[in-house]
Write a protein that holds these residues in place. Structure first.
Motif, PDB file in Angstrom:
ATOM      1  N   ASN A 124       9.467  45.856   6.534  1.00  0.00           N
ATOM      2  CA  ASN A 124      10.638  46.236   7.523  1.00  0.00           C
ATOM      3  C   ASN A 124       9.799  47.384   8.334  1.00  0.00           C
ATOM      4  OD1 ASN A 124      12.586  44.599   5.976  1.00  0.00           O
ATOM      5  ND2 ASN A 124      12.813  46.350   4.653  1.00  0.00           N
ATOM      6  N   SER A 176       8.855  35.637  19.949  1.00  0.00           N
ATOM      7  CA  SER A 176       9.921  34.920  19.462  1.00  0.00           C
ATOM      8  C   SER A 176      10.493  33.907  20.192  1.00  0.00           C
ATOM      9  CB  SER A 176      11.158  36.022  19.410  1.00  0.00           C
ATOM     10  OG  SER A 176      12.438  35.399  18.600  1.00  0.00           O
ATOM     11  N   TRP A 226       7.343  41.189  21.326  1.00  0.00           N
ATOM     12  CA  TRP A 226       8.218  40.492  20.043  1.00  0.00           C
ATOM     13  C   TRP A 226       9.178  39.517  20.786  1.00  0.00           C
ATOM     14  CZ3 TRP A 226       9.371  45.928  17.167  1.00  0.00           C
ATOM     15  CH2 TRP A 226       8.203  45.872  16.385  1.00  0.00           C
ATOM     16  N   ASP A 285      11.706  33.801  13.818  1.00  0.00           N
ATOM     17  CA  ASP A 285      13.093  34.269  13.213  1.00  0.00           C
ATOM     18  C   ASP A 285      12.796  35.839  12.703  1.00  0.00           C
ATOM     19  OD1 ASP A 285      14.422  31.946  13.547  1.00  0.00           O
ATOM     20  OD2 ASP A 285      14.187  31.358  11.362  1.00  0.00           O
ATOM     21  N   VAL A 286      11.684  36.071  12.219  1.00  0.00           N
ATOM     22  CA  VAL A 286      11.180  37.495  11.928  1.00  0.00           C
ATOM     23  C   VAL A 286      11.405  38.449  12.930  1.00  0.00           C
ATOM     24  CG1 VAL A 286       9.371  38.910  11.078  1.00  0.00           C
ATOM     25  CG2 VAL A 286       9.690  36.804   9.910  1.00  0.00           C
ATOM     26  N   TYR A 287      10.572  38.189  14.178  1.00  0.00           N
ATOM     27  CA  TYR A 287      10.630  38.836  15.430  1.00  0.00           C
ATOM     28  C   TYR A 287      12.211  38.978  16.046  1.00  0.00           C
ATOM     29  CZ  TYR A 287       5.380  38.584  15.708  1.00  0.00           C
ATOM     30  OH  TYR A 287       4.436  38.594  15.270  1.00  0.00           O
ATOM     31  N   LYS A 288      12.860  37.914  15.964  1.00  0.00           N
ATOM     32  CA  LYS A 288      14.525  38.143  16.454  1.00  0.00           C
ATOM     33  C   LYS A 288      15.192  39.225  15.509  1.00  0.00           C
ATOM     34  CE  LYS A 288      15.142  33.354  17.990  1.00  0.00           C
ATOM     35  NZ  LYS A 288      15.593  32.186  17.573  1.00  0.00           N
ATOM     36  N   ARG A 289      14.927  39.043  14.148  1.00  0.00           N
ATOM     37  CA  ARG A 289      15.603  40.107  13.158  1.00  0.00           C
ATOM     38  C   ARG A 289      14.905  41.451  13.438  1.00  0.00           C
ATOM     39  NH1 ARG A 289      15.090  36.824   9.156  1.00  0.00           N
ATOM     40  NH2 ARG A 289      13.145  37.679   8.421  1.00  0.00           N
ATOM     41  N   VAL A 290      13.414  41.658  13.790  1.00  0.00           N
ATOM     42  CA  VAL A 290      13.189  43.189  14.053  1.00  0.00           C
ATOM     43  C   VAL A 290      13.816  43.605  15.338  1.00  0.00           C
ATOM     44  CG1 VAL A 290      11.203  44.272  14.895  1.00  0.00           C
ATOM     45  CG2 VAL A 290      10.972  42.727  12.932  1.00  0.00           C
ATOM     46  N   GLU A 314      16.805  42.710  16.457  1.00  0.00           N
ATOM     47  CA  GLU A 314      18.271  42.876  16.211  1.00  0.00           C
ATOM     48  C   GLU A 314      18.259  44.201  15.333  1.00  0.00           C
ATOM     49  OE1 GLU A 314      19.508  39.643  14.031  1.00  0.00           O
ATOM     50  OE2 GLU A 314      19.568  38.303  15.444  1.00  0.00           O
ATOM     51  N   ASN A 315      17.502  44.516  14.686  1.00  0.00           N
ATOM     52  CA  ASN A 315      17.423  45.979  13.861  1.00  0.00           C
ATOM     53  C   ASN A 315      16.433  46.759  14.394  1.00  0.00           C
ATOM     54  OD1 ASN A 315      19.411  44.921  11.858  1.00  0.00           O
ATOM     55  ND2 ASN A 315      17.512  43.834  10.785  1.00  0.00           N
TER      56      ASN A 315
END
Length: 154
Positions: free
Chosen positions: A58, A81, A77, A97-102, A104-105
């Motif tokens: 994370n 993405s 990113w 998906d990992v880059y989208k999640r990063v 978003e957070n």
């Protein structure tokens, strides 16, 4: 990849790794739990970490003296993405998906690593990809949150 392998590879690389005692100790983490990692120096040598670390851990904070490098990290990113989202390969769609999640957070950004360490108690490890002279001014307190400190240089 487990936590020990991750940390071993980072220490053996040409960067500094800082394991913090102030947050939940990295040594007490469960095998499948991810570390909260901060990246110091996101341009040049740090670009590899910008691409790679979100896939393993994370990313909770970014630090660089150049605001353009920080902004470029988020743009990087976003580009990756979008490019990987339509890939025929599962692993690339997973990376998108990992880059989208990063994104978003969105990790907090800092220009001074000392301020980052003071404010972000949830950081478990810091990966430093800057010239070693940039970290010479940091003197960890023996009982402070960043009392374990190691710098590797090429």
């Amino acid at each position: 990849m487990n936590r020990r392998t991750f940390l071993r590879r980072m220490v053996l690389g040409s960067t500094g790794v800082l394991v913090l005692k102030g947050s939940t100790s990295a040594r007490s983490y469960q095998a499948n739990e991810k570390l909260n990692v901060a990246l110091v120096g996101v341009g040049g040598r740090g670009e590899w970490f910008v691409d790679t670390i979100p896939k393993m851990e994370n990313v909770v904070a970014l630090c660089d003296v150049d605001d353009r490098k920080l902004a470029g990290t988020f743009q990087r990113w976003e580009r990756q993405s979008k490019a990987m989202a339509t890939s025929p390969h599962d692993w690339q769609r997973g990376t998108a998906d990992v880059y989208k999640r990063v994104l978003e957070n969105r990790p907090r950004t800092f220009r001074d690593f000392r301020e980052m360490l003071d404010r972000m108690k949830e950081i478990d490890a810091v990966i430093v990809a800057t010239p070693t002279t940039a970290m010479r001014s940091y003197r960890p307190q023996p009982s402070g949150p960043a009392s374990t400190f190691s710098v590797r240089s090429p």
